[in-house]
Design a protein around this motif. Structure first.
Motif, PDB file in Angstrom:
ATOM      1  N   TYR A   8       5.755  -5.192  -4.740  1.00  0.00           N
ATOM      2  CA  TYR A   8       4.723  -6.233  -4.736  1.00  0.00           C
ATOM      3  C   TYR A   8       5.372  -7.605  -4.867  1.00  0.00           C
ATOM      4  CZ  TYR A   8       1.535  -2.336  -5.632  1.00  0.00           C
ATOM      5  OH  TYR A   8       0.834  -1.160  -5.557  1.00  0.00           O
ATOM      6  N   ASN A   9       4.912  -8.559  -4.051  1.00  0.00           N
ATOM      7  CA  ASN A   9       5.415  -9.930  -4.072  1.00  0.00           C
ATOM      8  C   ASN A   9       4.219 -10.838  -4.364  1.00  0.00           C
ATOM      9  OD1 ASN A   9       6.017 -12.626  -3.107  1.00  0.00           O
ATOM     10  ND2 ASN A   9       7.797 -11.760  -2.059  1.00  0.00           N
ATOM     11  N   TRP A  45      -3.849  -7.694  -0.924  1.00  0.00           N
ATOM     12  CA  TRP A  45      -2.437  -7.558  -0.574  1.00  0.00           C
ATOM     13  C   TRP A  45      -2.339  -7.449   0.945  1.00  0.00           C
ATOM     14  CZ3 TRP A  45       0.789  -8.484  -4.391  1.00  0.00           C
ATOM     15  CH2 TRP A  45       0.398  -8.216  -5.699  1.00  0.00           C
ATOM     16  N   ASN A  46      -1.197  -7.866   1.489  1.00  0.00           N
ATOM     17  CA  ASN A  46      -0.985  -7.765   2.922  1.00  0.00           C
ATOM     18  C   ASN A  46       0.484  -7.456   3.175  1.00  0.00           C
ATOM     19  OD1 ASN A  46      -0.584  -8.844   5.866  1.00  0.00           O
ATOM     20  ND2 ASN A  46      -2.802  -8.784   5.560  1.00  0.00           N
ATOM     21  N   THR A  47       0.757  -6.788   4.284  1.00  0.00           N
ATOM     22  CA  THR A  47       2.133  -6.440   4.616  1.00  0.00           C
ATOM     23  C   THR A  47       2.938  -7.637   5.130  1.00  0.00           C
ATOM     24  OG1 THR A  47       1.441  -5.717   6.821  1.00  0.00           O
ATOM     25  CG2 THR A  47       1.577  -4.025   5.100  1.00  0.00           C
ATOM     26  N   LYS A  48       2.259  -8.756   5.382  1.00  0.00           N
ATOM     27  CA  LYS A  48       2.928  -9.995   5.808  1.00  0.00           C
ATOM     28  C   LYS A  48       2.525 -11.111   4.853  1.00  0.00           C
ATOM     29  CE  LYS A  48       4.460  -8.380   9.841  1.00  0.00           C
ATOM     30  NZ  LYS A  48       5.836  -8.202  10.173  1.00  0.00           N
ATOM     31  N   SER A  49       3.452 -11.998   4.558  1.00  0.00           N
ATOM     32  CA  SER A  49       3.166 -13.080   3.610  1.00  0.00           C
ATOM     33  C   SER A  49       2.095 -14.037   4.132  1.00  0.00           C
ATOM     34  CB  SER A  49       4.430 -13.851   3.257  1.00  0.00           C
ATOM     35  OG  SER A  49       4.975 -14.473   4.409  1.00  0.00           O
ATOM     36  N   GLY A  53      -0.557  -9.221   8.699  1.00  0.00           N
ATOM     37  CA  GLY A  53      -0.281  -7.786   8.769  1.00  0.00           C
ATOM     38  C   GLY A  53      -1.489  -6.961   8.350  1.00  0.00           C
ATOM     39  N   THR A  54      -1.213  -5.807   7.762  1.00  0.00           N
ATOM     40  CA  THR A  54      -2.251  -4.888   7.309  1.00  0.00           C
ATOM     41  C   THR A  54      -2.672  -5.257   5.888  1.00  0.00           C
ATOM     42  OG1 THR A  54      -1.282  -3.155   8.659  1.00  0.00           O
ATOM     43  CG2 THR A  54      -2.798  -2.445   6.923  1.00  0.00           C
ATOM     44  N   THR A  55      -3.978  -5.309   5.650  1.00  0.00           N
ATOM     45  CA  THR A  55      -4.524  -5.672   4.348  1.00  0.00           C
ATOM     46  C   THR A  55      -4.781  -4.426   3.505  1.00  0.00           C
ATOM     47  OG1 THR A  55      -5.546  -7.664   5.239  1.00  0.00           O
ATOM     48  CG2 THR A  55      -6.483  -6.801   3.199  1.00  0.00           C
ATOM     49  N   TYR A  56      -4.453  -4.536   2.232  1.00  0.00           N
ATOM     50  CA  TYR A  56      -4.736  -3.486   1.244  1.00  0.00           C
ATOM     51  C   TYR A  56      -5.423  -4.121   0.041  1.00  0.00           C
ATOM     52  CZ  TYR A  56      -1.436  -0.385   3.654  1.00  0.00           C
ATOM     53  OH  TYR A  56      -0.796   0.395   4.581  1.00  0.00           O
ATOM     54  N   LYS A  57      -6.475  -3.496  -0.430  1.00  0.00           N
ATOM     55  CA  LYS A  57      -7.135  -3.943  -1.658  1.00  0.00           C
ATOM     56  C   LYS A  57      -6.403  -3.351  -2.856  1.00  0.00           C
ATOM     57  CE  LYS A  57     -10.577  -6.215   0.167  1.00  0.00           C
ATOM     58  NZ  LYS A  57     -10.607  -7.654   0.068  1.00  0.00           N
ATOM     59  N   SER A  58      -6.498  -4.006  -4.013  1.00  0.00           N
ATOM     60  CA  SER A  58      -5.952  -3.432  -5.241  1.00  0.00           C
ATOM     61  C   SER A  58      -6.615  -2.086  -5.482  1.00  0.00           C
ATOM     62  CB  SER A  58      -6.227  -4.367  -6.427  1.00  0.00           C
ATOM     63  OG  SER A  58      -5.494  -5.539  -6.285  1.00  0.00           O
ATOM     64  N   GLY A  59      -5.815  -1.090  -5.874  1.00  0.00           N
ATOM     65  CA  GLY A  59      -6.358   0.226  -6.164  1.00  0.00           C
ATOM     66  C   GLY A  59      -6.620   1.090  -4.939  1.00  0.00           C
ATOM     67  N   LEU A  68       7.219   0.106   1.469  1.00  0.00           N
ATOM     68  CA  LEU A  68       6.179  -0.898   1.742  1.00  0.00           C
ATOM     69  C   LEU A  68       6.376  -2.092   0.827  1.00  0.00           C
ATOM     70  CD1 LEU A  68       3.402  -1.556   3.144  1.00  0.00           C
ATOM     71  CD2 LEU A  68       2.321  -0.454   1.171  1.00  0.00           C
ATOM     72  N   THR A  69       6.327  -3.278   1.409  1.00  0.00           N
ATOM     73  CA  THR A  69       6.288  -4.499   0.604  1.00  0.00           C
ATOM     74  C   THR A  69       4.937  -5.150   0.845  1.00  0.00           C
ATOM     75  OG1 THR A  69       8.670  -4.828   0.760  1.00  0.00           O
ATOM     76  CG2 THR A  69       7.342  -6.753   0.155  1.00  0.00           C
ATOM     77  N   LEU A  70       4.240  -5.461  -0.250  1.00  0.00           N
ATOM     78  CA  LEU A  70       2.916  -6.096  -0.171  1.00  0.00           C
ATOM     79  C   LEU A  70       2.986  -7.499  -0.756  1.00  0.00           C
ATOM     80  CD1 LEU A  70       0.674  -3.082  -1.237  1.00  0.00           C
ATOM     81  CD2 LEU A  70       0.960  -4.043   1.064  1.00  0.00           C
ATOM     82  N   TYR A  71       2.365  -8.448  -0.041  1.00  0.00           N
ATOM     83  CA  TYR A  71       2.354  -9.859  -0.444  1.00  0.00           C
ATOM     84  C   TYR A  71       0.941 -10.245  -0.877  1.00  0.00           C
ATOM     85  CZ  TYR A  71       6.783  -9.984   2.052  1.00  0.00           C
ATOM     86  OH  TYR A  71       8.057  -9.727   2.470  1.00  0.00           O
ATOM     87  N   ALA A  72       0.852 -10.921  -1.996  1.00  0.00           N
ATOM     88  CA  ALA A  72      -0.455 -11.397  -2.478  1.00  0.00           C
ATOM     89  C   ALA A  72      -1.024 -12.408  -1.489  1.00  0.00           C
ATOM     90  CB  ALA A  72      -0.319 -12.033  -3.857  1.00  0.00           C
TER      91      ALA A  72
END
Length: 181
Positions: A8-9, A45-49, A53-59, A68-72
């Motif tokens: 996580y970044n 979170w997103n795979t690109k700063s 990229g692809t978006t991920y919600k917390s949880g 995987l690196t996720l950017y806030a």
């Protein structure tokens, strides 16, 4: 079994969750810890700063078998400025202030029979902070402004109509009886 690392970044913020380990073929629940950033709300979170990229919600569930690196991702905080006509009518619509950006308050003035609009105030009784229409609002907080009023006054002028000794002019206040001279 093979494992993968989820990193996580905070992407300009602080408090990113610790790295997580994903086992091959086993879904991973992403951390529900959310970073913080002054003046911003955490969105996802997103795979690109840059959020391209692809978006991920917390949880959320992570199912891929890969590192995987996720950017806030962030949105600037906003605040609401609300107007209260305080006995009058025609208060301006609410305005939205963005964190760190000055807001020009509405120039619209409410009306009230028998009264003149004086200013806006943070307290309905006028004992707070005074703001004029079109003033700058710089604080990063919600705000309710109350209209402040003064009673209208009228001048009664006496004309001796060719004579002399007319009484001096008098001032009448709206809603208050005046005894004529």
């Amino acid at each position: 079994k093979k494992t993968y690392t989820v990193t996580y970044n905070a992407n300009g913020g602080t408090g990113a969750p610790a790295n997580q380990t994903k086992t091959h073929g086993v879904d991973l629940t992403l951390s529900s810890t959310k970073p913080t950033r002054d003046g911003y709300d955490f969105v996802s979170w997103n795979t690109k700063s840059d959020c391209s990229g692809t978006t991920y919600k917390s949880g959320a569930k992570y199912t891929a078998n890969a590192n995987l690196t996720l950017y806030a991702q962030w949105s600037k905080k906003t605040y609401t400025v609300t107007y209260n006509a305080n006995g009058g009518s025609g208060a301006p619509s609410a305005q939205t202030k963005t964190h760190g950006v000055d807001l020009t308050l509405s120039s619209t003035k409410p009306t009230r029979d028998g009264y003149n609009f004086v200013s806006w105030n943070t307290k309905s009784d006028g004992k707070g902070t005074t703001y004029q229409p079109s003033a700058k609002y710089t604080t990063n907080a919600n705000l309710t402004l109350y209209a402040q009023w003064s009673k209208k006054t009228y001048t009664v002028v006496y004309n001796a109509n060719g004579g002399s000794g007319a009484p001096a002019s008098q001032t009448k206040t709206y809603g208050v009886d005046l005894t004529l001279a």
